[in-house]
Design a protein around this motif. Sequence first.
Motif, mmCIF file in Angstrom:
data_model
loop_
_atom_site.group_PDB
_atom_site.id
_atom_site.type_symbol
_atom_site.label_atom_id
_atom_site.label_comp_id
_atom_site.label_asym_id
_atom_site.label_seq_id
_atom_site.Cartn_x
_atom_site.Cartn_y
_atom_site.Cartn_z
ATOM 1 N N UNK A 23 -15.383 63.456 -7.078
ATOM 2 C CA UNK A 23 -16.453 63.939 -5.844
ATOM 3 C C UNK A 23 -16.309 65.205 -5.554
ATOM 4 N N UNK A 24 -17.205 66.195 -6.371
ATOM 5 C CA UNK A 24 -17.144 67.762 -6.707
ATOM 6 C C UNK A 24 -15.097 67.998 -5.640
ATOM 7 N N UNK A 25 -16.260 68.004 -4.355
ATOM 8 C CA UNK A 25 -14.609 68.703 -3.071
ATOM 9 C C UNK A 25 -14.418 68.438 -2.628
ATOM 10 N N UNK A 35 -2.577 59.717 0.458
ATOM 11 C CA UNK A 35 -3.988 61.239 0.870
ATOM 12 C C UNK A 35 -4.887 60.493 1.084
ATOM 13 N N UNK A 36 -6.169 61.593 1.030
ATOM 14 C CA UNK A 36 -7.084 61.072 1.150
ATOM 15 C C UNK A 36 -7.951 59.736 -0.078
ATOM 16 N N UNK A 37 -8.876 59.173 0.592
ATOM 17 C CA UNK A 37 -9.895 57.997 -0.699
ATOM 18 C C UNK A 37 -8.962 56.924 -1.417
ATOM 19 N N UNK A 38 -7.520 56.837 -0.485
ATOM 20 C CA UNK A 38 -6.905 55.219 -1.340
ATOM 21 C C UNK A 38 -8.175 54.070 -1.585
ATOM 22 N N UNK A 39 -9.327 53.728 -0.918
ATOM 23 C CA UNK A 39 -10.354 52.916 -1.061
ATOM 24 C C UNK A 39 -10.197 52.018 -0.939
ATOM 25 N N UNK A 40 -8.585 50.987 -0.277
ATOM 26 C CA UNK A 40 -8.343 49.504 -0.603
ATOM 27 C C UNK A 40 -8.978 48.799 0.288
ATOM 28 N N UNK A 41 -9.814 49.289 1.259
ATOM 29 C CA UNK A 41 -10.677 47.964 1.810
ATOM 30 C C UNK A 41 -10.041 47.034 2.565
ATOM 31 N N UNK A 42 -10.551 45.795 2.483
ATOM 32 C CA UNK A 42 -10.392 44.691 3.515
ATOM 33 C C UNK A 42 -8.459 44.350 3.094
ATOM 34 N N UNK A 43 -8.116 44.778 1.962
ATOM 35 C CA UNK A 43 -7.026 44.106 1.129
ATOM 36 C C UNK A 43 -5.368 45.349 1.519
ATOM 37 N N UNK A 44 -6.009 46.372 2.003
ATOM 38 C CA UNK A 44 -5.220 47.346 2.613
ATOM 39 C C UNK A 44 -5.076 46.517 4.153
ATOM 40 N N UNK A 45 -5.850 46.490 5.486
ATOM 41 C CA UNK A 45 -5.609 45.543 6.089
ATOM 42 C C UNK A 45 -4.983 44.254 6.190
ATOM 43 N N UNK A 46 -5.249 43.808 5.190
ATOM 44 C CA UNK A 46 -4.329 42.642 5.275
ATOM 45 C C UNK A 46 -2.902 42.732 5.175
ATOM 46 N N UNK A 84 -22.546 63.471 8.807
ATOM 47 C CA UNK A 84 -21.490 62.185 8.240
ATOM 48 C C UNK A 84 -21.781 62.432 6.220
ATOM 49 N N UNK A 85 -20.246 62.923 6.575
ATOM 50 C CA UNK A 85 -19.600 63.318 4.788
ATOM 51 C C UNK A 85 -19.193 62.248 4.108
ATOM 52 N N UNK A 86 -19.373 61.683 3.330
ATOM 53 C CA UNK A 86 -18.323 60.674 2.629
ATOM 54 C C UNK A 86 -16.617 61.916 2.456
ATOM 55 N N UNK A 87 -16.556 62.769 2.594
ATOM 56 C CA UNK A 87 -15.707 63.740 2.470
ATOM 57 C C UNK A 87 -15.263 63.563 3.669
ATOM 58 N N UNK A 88 -15.571 63.966 4.984
ATOM 59 C CA UNK A 88 -14.968 63.382 5.938
ATOM 60 C C UNK A 88 -13.956 62.002 5.701
ATOM 61 N N UNK A 89 -14.510 61.122 5.597
ATOM 62 C CA UNK A 89 -14.505 59.514 5.478
ATOM 63 C C UNK A 89 -13.191 59.284 4.622
ATOM 64 N N UNK A 90 -13.026 60.214 3.762
ATOM 65 C CA UNK A 90 -11.611 59.935 2.429
ATOM 66 C C UNK A 90 -10.648 59.795 3.361
#
Length: 351
Positions: A23-25, A35-46, A84-90
């Motif tokens: 994403x641009x910014x 860092x931000x945005x690892x985005x590994x979902x439920x696998x990260x939880x397990x 509500x930005x994807x930026x925050x959630x990352x």
Amino acid sequence: MRSLGSVWIAWSVLAVAGCAPPASDAPKRDPAMPGPGAARGERAVAMNRTCEGCHQEIARQWRGSMHQRAHVEPVYQRAFKIEKLAFCQACHAPEADPTQDPTPPVAALGVGCVTCHIAERDVLTVDGHGATKAHRLVPTPAFATAAACASCHEFAFPDSAVRGRVELMQSTVTEHAVSSYKDTSCAQCHMPLRNGLRDHSFGSSRNPIAQRAALTAKAKRVDSGVLIELNLVGVGHAFPTGDLFRRLTVSAQLVGEDTQLLRERTRTLARHFKPRRVGNAAIRELARDDRLFPGQPRRVLLTLGTQSAAHPIVWTVTYDRVEHPLEIGNEGAALAESVELAAGTLAVVEP
Ligand code: HEC
Ligand code: HEC
Ligand code: HEC
Ligand code: HEC
Ligand code: HEC
């Protein structure tokens, strides 16, 4: 590799599947560091559950820390609903897909063990002295430096295209790098050794004892009111650092008969932003930064009038978390919380 068993296999899957949508910014990260945005979902939880199972003391500290609570914390949720930005959630739910609402377990994971310790494949550690058959370690000296925190604790407003330049929203890493504490790592202060292990509870803004220890305040009468001198103690960056909506409030009250309030003066020390319109967009731009910096004593003069010598003066210094998105520096802003750091009373001067 095979001898490492199923734990190792599960981690390979975790590492390969991790990817951050561009994403641009979007906040940037060094791939070898957390860092931000690892985005590994439920696998990260397990995977995180396995860390917690073996490293129980650290897990207890991490649970309830602002890292674990980064997404579920009500103060954040209130701000996030407005913007509500994807930026925050990352950053606040880094293991979630930033474009979707996180599932409850991913939301509750926040910044997990795996977020900080598994950047690529194996577990990041500083020197690998704690080698184990349980899993592989990646000894990484940089993990003991500000680099381990940098890509989450310093970042720009997500609208640099509108601004026409990059303006920092949080600047803790730069503040630290130019301070007299530049050779003391973030972890040396924020992860002190307890029972031989690095403390992972990151108390900070929810730890009034640490906050009170972070500054000294001395007040003395002057002709027209009170002069308050503030000095930081063992803070490795500006204070307050981090979030935009934080400030120190220095105030003094002139008290009359029957505790009647005769006069009150207040100064807020913060990054003060002013609104600016760019085309159709409204942005906030830094106008002034009068926070405290390490090694730089600050004198705040509060004038209470020529009669002030005849009355007691009550003074306080508070640390305020201002509710998003009200203007900071605005004395009327709603507060999420205010902690008294120092206070005193100056008696009447006898003629
Ligand atoms: C099967 C148990 C087990 C699991 C699962 C496990 N660890 Fe470990 N880990 C150990 C043991 C045992 C050591 C070596 C001794 C020690 O430091 O506790 C160790 C060492 C470490 C070290 C190095 C400590 C040092 O002093 O250098 C780190 C960092 C670490 N683990 C993090 C993690 C993380 C993060 C996870 C989850 C992804 C995890 N561990 C999962 C048992 C485990
Ligand atoms: C993956 C991103 C990420 C990394 C890496 C990270 N942090 Fe954080 N940290 C956060 C977020 C997000 C919060 C805020 C949680 C909240 O307040 O909602 C936070 C909160 C904190 C707090 C508590 C602040 C407060 O106001 O109470 C401290 C202290 C802190 N981090 C220090 C560190 C240090 C030191 C490191 C490096 C060793 C580090 N962090 C690494 C994302 C990260
Ligand atoms: C915000 C990032 C962050 C999070 C979250 C985090 N760690 Fe760490 N951890 C670090 C850093 C950085 C170090 C190394 C500090 C140093 O020595 O400079 C470390 C050190 C360790 C060590 C080395 C032993 C020690 O204490 O000296 C272990 C083991 C460990 N972490 C396990 C975990 C486990 C288990 C979790 C989750 C329950 C976890 N960590 C969560 C950043 C993090
Ligand atoms: C010399 C010690 C020291 C160093 C180095 C240091 N800090 Fe701090 N930090 C403090 C103290 C003291 C406070 C205020 C008391 C508290 O909140 O724990 C603080 C507060 C914070 C806060 C809470 C926000 C606030 O101002 O109340 C964050 C976030 C933070 N530090 C992050 C970092 C990061 C990231 C680094 C490295 C780039 C770092 N710190 C380096 C001592 C240090
Ligand atoms: C690059 C990472 C990053 C991004 C992006 C980010 N934050 Fe944060 N946020 C942090 C860190 C780190 C802290 C902790 C610093 C501190 O405590 O002062 C924090 C603290 C906060 C706090 C204070 C929470 C508390 O409990 O005191 C709020 C509110 C917040 N962020 C909201 C947001 C919102 C809303 C967005 C999107 C517009 C956002 N953040 C984007 C990293 C990030």
